[in-house]
Scaffold this motif. Sequence first.
Motif, PDB file in Angstrom:
ATOM      1  N   LEU A  39     -31.261  17.506  16.310  1.00  0.00           N
ATOM      2  CA  LEU A  39     -30.482  18.559  15.675  1.00  0.00           C
ATOM      3  C   LEU A  39     -30.616  18.397  14.167  1.00  0.00           C
ATOM      4  O   LEU A  39     -30.368  17.311  13.634  1.00  0.00           O
ATOM      5  N   LEU A  40     -31.032  19.460  13.499  1.00  0.00           N
ATOM      6  CA  LEU A  40     -31.091  19.468  12.037  1.00  0.00           C
ATOM      7  C   LEU A  40     -30.028  20.428  11.543  1.00  0.00           C
ATOM      8  O   LEU A  40     -30.083  21.628  11.814  1.00  0.00           O
ATOM      9  N   ASP A  41     -29.032  19.888  10.824  1.00  0.00           N
ATOM     10  CA  ASP A  41     -27.920  20.715  10.357  1.00  0.00           C
ATOM     11  C   ASP A  41     -27.362  20.093   9.076  1.00  0.00           C
ATOM     12  O   ASP A  41     -26.685  19.064   9.117  1.00  0.00           O
ATOM     13  N   LEU A  44     -23.612  18.977   8.426  1.00  0.00           N
ATOM     14  CA  LEU A  44     -23.058  17.718   8.932  1.00  0.00           C
ATOM     15  C   LEU A  44     -22.809  16.722   7.802  1.00  0.00           C
ATOM     16  O   LEU A  44     -21.977  15.824   7.926  1.00  0.00           O
ATOM     17  N   LYS A  45     -23.525  16.872   6.676  1.00  0.00           N
ATOM     18  CA  LYS A  45     -23.345  15.968   5.539  1.00  0.00           C
ATOM     19  C   LYS A  45     -21.923  16.051   4.993  1.00  0.00           C
ATOM     20  O   LYS A  45     -21.372  15.058   4.528  1.00  0.00           O
ATOM     21  N   LYS A  46     -21.311  17.238   5.074  1.00  0.00           N
ATOM     22  CA  LYS A  46     -19.939  17.414   4.587  1.00  0.00           C
ATOM     23  C   LYS A  46     -18.951  16.564   5.384  1.00  0.00           C
ATOM     24  O   LYS A  46     -17.896  16.203   4.883  1.00  0.00           O
ATOM     25  N   GLU A  47     -19.320  16.258   6.626  1.00  0.00           N
ATOM     26  CA  GLU A  47     -18.452  15.457   7.494  1.00  0.00           C
ATOM     27  C   GLU A  47     -18.844  13.984   7.500  1.00  0.00           C
ATOM     28  O   GLU A  47     -18.322  13.205   8.288  1.00  0.00           O
ATOM     29  N   GLY A  48     -19.797  13.618   6.645  1.00  0.00           N
ATOM     30  CA  GLY A  48     -20.186  12.215   6.530  1.00  0.00           C
ATOM     31  C   GLY A  48     -21.295  11.777   7.466  1.00  0.00           C
ATOM     32  O   GLY A  48     -21.570  10.576   7.583  1.00  0.00           O
ATOM     33  N   TYR A  49     -21.933  12.715   8.135  1.00  0.00           N
ATOM     34  CA  TYR A  49     -23.026  12.381   9.049  1.00  0.00           C
ATOM     35  C   TYR A  49     -24.359  12.711   8.397  1.00  0.00           C
ATOM     36  O   TYR A  49     -24.433  13.474   7.437  1.00  0.00           O
ATOM     37  N   GLY A  50     -25.438  12.168   8.920  1.00  0.00           N
ATOM     38  CA  GLY A  50     -26.765  12.536   8.465  1.00  0.00           C
ATOM     39  C   GLY A  50     -27.114  13.929   8.937  1.00  0.00           C
ATOM     40  O   GLY A  50     -26.611  14.402   9.962  1.00  0.00           O
ATOM     41  N   SER A  51     -27.968  14.614   8.202  1.00  0.00           N
ATOM     42  CA  SER A  51     -28.330  15.986   8.566  1.00  0.00           C
ATOM     43  C   SER A  51     -29.240  16.034   9.794  1.00  0.00           C
ATOM     44  O   SER A  51     -29.401  17.071  10.404  1.00  0.00           O
ATOM     45  N   ARG A  52     -29.841  14.911  10.158  1.00  0.00           N
ATOM     46  CA  ARG A  52     -30.691  14.834  11.352  1.00  0.00           C
ATOM     47  C   ARG A  52     -30.013  13.941  12.378  1.00  0.00           C
ATOM     48  O   ARG A  52     -29.773  12.762  12.133  1.00  0.00           O
TER      49      ARG A  52
END
Length: 57
Positions: A39-41, A44-52
């Motif tokens: 999943l590329l999104d 998700l960075k806004k929630e502290g996760y990696g974009s991949r």
Amino acid sequence: MPLKEYVAEASIRHIPAEMLKKLPEPMWLIKIIPDEMTLLDSSLKKEGYGSRQTWKR
């Protein structure tokens, strides 16, 4: 795919079982079970996760 599962999947797609019986050949419904998904999104960075995000079986 067992018949019961085939009819259930067709009904999800709003294809009635009666119509399936009238077809000259069976309609192909393919079940895909992935070994890996990515999943590329960037949101998700806004929630502290990696974009991949990668899921492996």
